[in-house]
Write a protein that holds these residues in place. Structure first.
Motif, PDB file in Angstrom:
ATOM      1  N   ALA A 165       0.782  -1.074   0.298  1.00 60.72           N
ATOM      2  CA  ALA A 165       0.049  -0.321  -0.152  1.00 60.72           C
ATOM      3  C   ALA A 165       1.266   1.009  -0.015  1.00 60.72           C
ATOM      4  CB  ALA A 165      -1.141   0.195   1.137  1.00 60.72           C
ATOM      5  N   THR A 166       1.683   0.767   0.573  1.00 60.46           N
ATOM      6  CA  THR A 166       3.145   2.375   1.216  1.00 60.46           C
ATOM      7  C   THR A 166       3.422   2.751  -0.510  1.00 60.46           C
ATOM      8  OG1 THR A 166       2.878   1.912   3.370  1.00 60.46           O
ATOM      9  CG2 THR A 166       4.270   4.117   1.839  1.00 60.46           C
ATOM     10  N   LEU A 167       4.316   1.351  -1.187  1.00 66.77           N
ATOM     11  CA  LEU A 167       5.176   1.532  -2.466  1.00 66.77           C
ATOM     12  C   LEU A 167       4.029   2.102  -3.760  1.00 66.77           C
ATOM     13  CD1 LEU A 167       7.364  -1.416  -2.028  1.00 66.77           C
ATOM     14  CD2 LEU A 167       7.932   1.424  -1.889  1.00 66.77           C
ATOM     15  N   LEU A 168       2.543   1.722  -3.739  1.00 64.92           N
ATOM     16  CA  LEU A 168       1.215   1.802  -4.522  1.00 64.92           C
ATOM     17  C   LEU A 168       1.191   3.386  -4.460  1.00 64.92           C
ATOM     18  CD1 LEU A 168      -0.289   0.715  -6.476  1.00 64.92           C
ATOM     19  CD2 LEU A 168      -2.105   0.602  -5.076  1.00 64.92           C
ATOM     20  N   ALA A 169       1.018   3.941  -3.381  1.00 69.11           N
ATOM     21  CA  ALA A 169       1.335   5.198  -3.405  1.00 69.11           C
ATOM     22  C   ALA A 169       1.916   6.484  -3.442  1.00 69.11           C
ATOM     23  CB  ALA A 169       0.701   5.970  -1.871  1.00 69.11           C
TER      24      ALA A 169
ATOM     25  N   VAL B 142      -5.953   1.009   0.904  1.00 71.66           N
ATOM     26  CA  VAL B 142      -5.213   1.341  -0.675  1.00 71.66           C
ATOM     27  C   VAL B 142      -6.427   2.208  -0.964  1.00 71.66           C
ATOM     28  CG1 VAL B 142      -5.048   1.096  -3.234  1.00 71.66           C
ATOM     29  CG2 VAL B 142      -4.198  -1.176  -1.240  1.00 71.66           C
ATOM     30  N   VAL B 143      -7.975   2.118  -0.787  1.00 69.69           N
ATOM     31  CA  VAL B 143      -8.600   3.218  -0.418  1.00 69.69           C
ATOM     32  C   VAL B 143      -9.412   3.675   1.016  1.00 69.69           C
ATOM     33  CG1 VAL B 143     -11.110   3.680  -1.618  1.00 69.69           C
ATOM     34  CG2 VAL B 143      -9.983   2.178  -2.931  1.00 69.69           C
TER      35      VAL B 143
ATOM     36  N   MET C 158      -9.173  14.587  -3.132  1.00 69.00           N
ATOM     37  CA  MET C 158      -8.615  13.166  -2.716  1.00 69.00           C
ATOM     38  C   MET C 158      -7.620  13.278  -4.384  1.00 69.00           C
ATOM     39  SD  MET C 158      -8.670   9.746  -1.986  1.00 69.00           S
ATOM     40  CE  MET C 158      -8.885   8.748  -3.467  1.00 69.00           C
ATOM     41  N   LEU C 159      -8.830  13.761  -5.195  1.00 63.06           N
ATOM     42  CA  LEU C 159      -8.085  12.951  -6.956  1.00 63.06           C
ATOM     43  C   LEU C 159      -7.654  14.361  -7.814  1.00 63.06           C
ATOM     44  CD1 LEU C 159     -11.142  10.405  -7.992  1.00 63.06           C
ATOM     45  CD2 LEU C 159      -8.725  10.201  -6.927  1.00 63.06           C
TER      46      LEU C 159
ATOM     47  N   GLY D 166      -3.123  11.401  -5.332  1.00 61.24           N
ATOM     48  CA  GLY D 166      -4.823  10.740  -5.397  1.00 61.24           C
ATOM     49  C   GLY D 166      -4.657  10.832  -7.104  1.00 61.24           C
ATOM     50  N   GLU D 167      -3.991  11.194  -7.860  1.00 64.44           N
ATOM     51  CA  GLU D 167      -4.169  11.196  -8.854  1.00 64.44           C
ATOM     52  C   GLU D 167      -3.125   9.600  -9.408  1.00 64.44           C
ATOM     53  OE1 GLU D 167      -2.438  12.687 -13.045  1.00 64.44           O
ATOM     54  OE2 GLU D 167      -2.995  14.440 -11.455  1.00 64.44           O
TER      55      GLU D 167
END
Length: 189
Positions: A23-27, A70-71, A97-98, A103-104
């Motif tokens: 989750a951290t790396l994805l963000a 994630v969300v 957020m987006l 967020g994008e």
């Protein structure tokens, strides 16, 4: 006398560390730069530990989605008793957020993961619009004033709202407050 367990024992601590690292790396880096090697290093486990439990990074992301990692907030709506006001606040929060870089990046990463892995797409839909989230909240609001009439097509309403939000985010045309008001009038009447 119990027989000894065969096969690897799944450590809950290692599982949580892997999910959190994912989750951290994805963000931070996005889907394209997410690797099993990077996840393993960040989680402090070996790659073989990850591959023992998941077959791909998409499978790990799917589990992160189910865990609400994630969300943020799993797309839950507030519940003040006024569904239109709740949806307005919820859509504005998501649009805000987006509109931010992180967020994008998260949105593009989730779309890439969903395009590559059917299960990620299914789980993403459930997290955003499924019965445990938006459509369930809409269902609870039916039949009460000032909410939705009995028999309202809650799944279709949920999908229309999420679809509009995603289309605006993908086209980099942020939803403004007036846009949200018009969208809710169009969808809810």
């Amino acid at each position: 006398m119990a027989l000894p367990r065969s096969g690897p024992v799944r450590s809950e601590h290692a599982r949580r560390a892997i999910l959190q690292a994912t989750a951290t790396l994805l963000a931070e880096r996005g889907y394209d730069h997410l690797t099993i090697e990077g996840i393993a290093a960040a989680a402090g486990v070996g790659k073989q530990t990850i591959y023992r439990w998941w077959s791909s990074k998409g499978d790990i992301i799917a589990e992160c989605l189910l865990e609400g990692m994630v969300v943020p907030g799993r797309g839950e709506l507030p519940d003040t008793g006024d569904i239109r006001a709740d949806l307005t606040r919820w859509l504005r929060d998501l649009a805000d957020m987006l509109a931010r870089d992180e967020g994008e990046l998260l949105l593009r990463s989730l779309i890439a993961a969903a395009a590559e892995h059917v299960e990620v797409g299914r789980r993403l839909r459930d997290v955003l619009a499924g019965p445990e989230s938006l459509s369930g909240r809409l269902e609870r609001a039916t039949g009460t004033v000032p909410n939705l009439p009995r028999g309202a097509p809650v799944e279709e309403i949920a999908e229309a709202l999420i679809g509009a939000l995603l289309l605006r985010a993908l086209s980099r045309s942020p939803l403004q407050p007036a846009d949200i008001d018009r969208l809710l009038r169009a969808v809810l009447g």
